[in-house]
Design a protein around this motif. Structure first.
Motif, PDB file in Angstrom:
ATOM      1  N   ASN A  64       0.850  -1.186   0.000  1.00  0.00           N
ATOM      2  CA  ASN A  64       0.000   0.000   0.000  1.00  0.00           C
ATOM      3  C   ASN A  64       0.891   1.242   0.000  1.00  0.00           C
ATOM      4  O   ASN A  64       1.494   1.591   1.011  1.00  0.00           O
ATOM      5  N   MET A 135       0.652  -7.321  -6.046  1.00  0.00           N
ATOM      6  CA  MET A 135      -0.189  -6.143  -6.292  1.00  0.00           C
ATOM      7  C   MET A 135       0.245  -4.980  -5.420  1.00  0.00           C
ATOM      8  O   MET A 135       0.640  -5.166  -4.257  1.00  0.00           O
ATOM      9  N   ILE A 137      -1.145  -0.981  -4.255  1.00  0.00           N
ATOM     10  CA  ILE A 137      -2.133   0.100  -4.316  1.00  0.00           C
ATOM     11  C   ILE A 137      -1.345   1.381  -4.582  1.00  0.00           C
ATOM     12  O   ILE A 137      -0.642   1.890  -3.701  1.00  0.00           O
ATOM     13  N   LEU A 159      -4.333   0.538  -9.209  1.00  0.00           N
ATOM     14  CA  LEU A 159      -3.532  -0.592  -8.760  1.00  0.00           C
ATOM     15  C   LEU A 159      -2.492  -0.967  -9.807  1.00  0.00           C
ATOM     16  O   LEU A 159      -2.681  -0.709 -10.999  1.00  0.00           O
ATOM     17  N   GLN A 175      -1.510  -2.000 -15.055  1.00  0.00           N
ATOM     18  CA  GLN A 175      -2.276  -1.232 -14.078  1.00  0.00           C
ATOM     19  C   GLN A 175      -3.773  -1.425 -14.309  1.00  0.00           C
ATOM     20  O   GLN A 175      -4.202  -1.815 -15.404  1.00  0.00           O
TER      21      GLN A 175
END
Length: 213
Positions: A64, A135, A137, A159, A175
């Motif tokens: 994140n 992944m 954020i 993302l 993305q």
């Protein structure tokens, strides 16, 4: 003597004729009739295809890179990954095994950076996974708008995904974007949390749709 022989011959002819008449058609006197055996049906057992081996997937802990750290962000990400791979066609590698593979690859989770191609490939190698998913954020952009009768909370979520499929030796990086809206009519204010969750779910759905596995 001739008369006796002649009478005997007539008697024998009569006897043979009687036997032939009494015998059933298609049979030879003195033999039992042949009864045909009942036909047997050939039963073919259905061929059962062997069950396909489930795909082994390693999920790298998400990163994140935004300032939005409320619990619902983590909960939403976990829920979406669970739903995507909670299927008989997949087996998810345990988190501890993924962490060990990352350590062997020289990756430091404290850096909070999305893993690069080399690390993704190494995770597949060390965990013997068929596929690896990572992944990040990248962005959560929130804003509110209002009109005479309503207020809306809007959130744009961006993302970044990196995936690797072992069998095809295929690495991908791309993305995805999702927009969430939480609208309140007449009374109240649309909560931003609901907008973020919706935006996150849509962005993850968009990213999952690009998986080749």
């Amino acid at each position: 003597m001739k008369r006796v022989s002649f009478s005997l011959m007539v008697f024998l002819m009569f006897l043979v004729f009687t036997v032939m008449v009494c015998a059933e058609p298609g049979t030879t006197p003195g033999t039992e009739p042949v009864v045909a055996a009942p036909a047997t049906e050939s039963i073919t057992e259905p061929v059962t295809e062997p069950a396909a081996k489930p795909m082994k997937v390693a999920i790298v802990p998400f990163v994140n890179s935004t300032t939005e750290t409320r619990d619902f962000v983590m909960e939403t990400v976990k829920k979406k990954f669970d739903a995507r791979f909670n299927d008989k066609n997949y087996v998810v590698v345990p988190d501890t095994s993924v962490a060990e593979a990352l350590a062997k690859s020289g990756y430091d989770p404290k850096m909070m950076e999305l893993v690069d191609k080399e690390t993704v490939v190494n995770v597949a190698k060390y965990t013997e996974a068929d596929a690896v998913v990572a992944m990040e954020i990248v962005l959560i952009n929130n804003h509110r708008s209002s009109s005479l009768f309503s207020t809306s909370a809007k959130s744009e979520v961006k993302l970044r995904f990196r995936t690797y499929e072992t069998g095809a030796n295929k690495y991908s990086s791309y993305q995805s974007i999702g927009l969430g809206v939480n609208k309140a009519v007449l009374i109240g204010v649309g909560g931003m949390g609901g907008a973020i969750v919706e935006g996150m779910e849509r962005a993850m759905d968009d990213g999952f749709a690009k998986f080749s596995f």
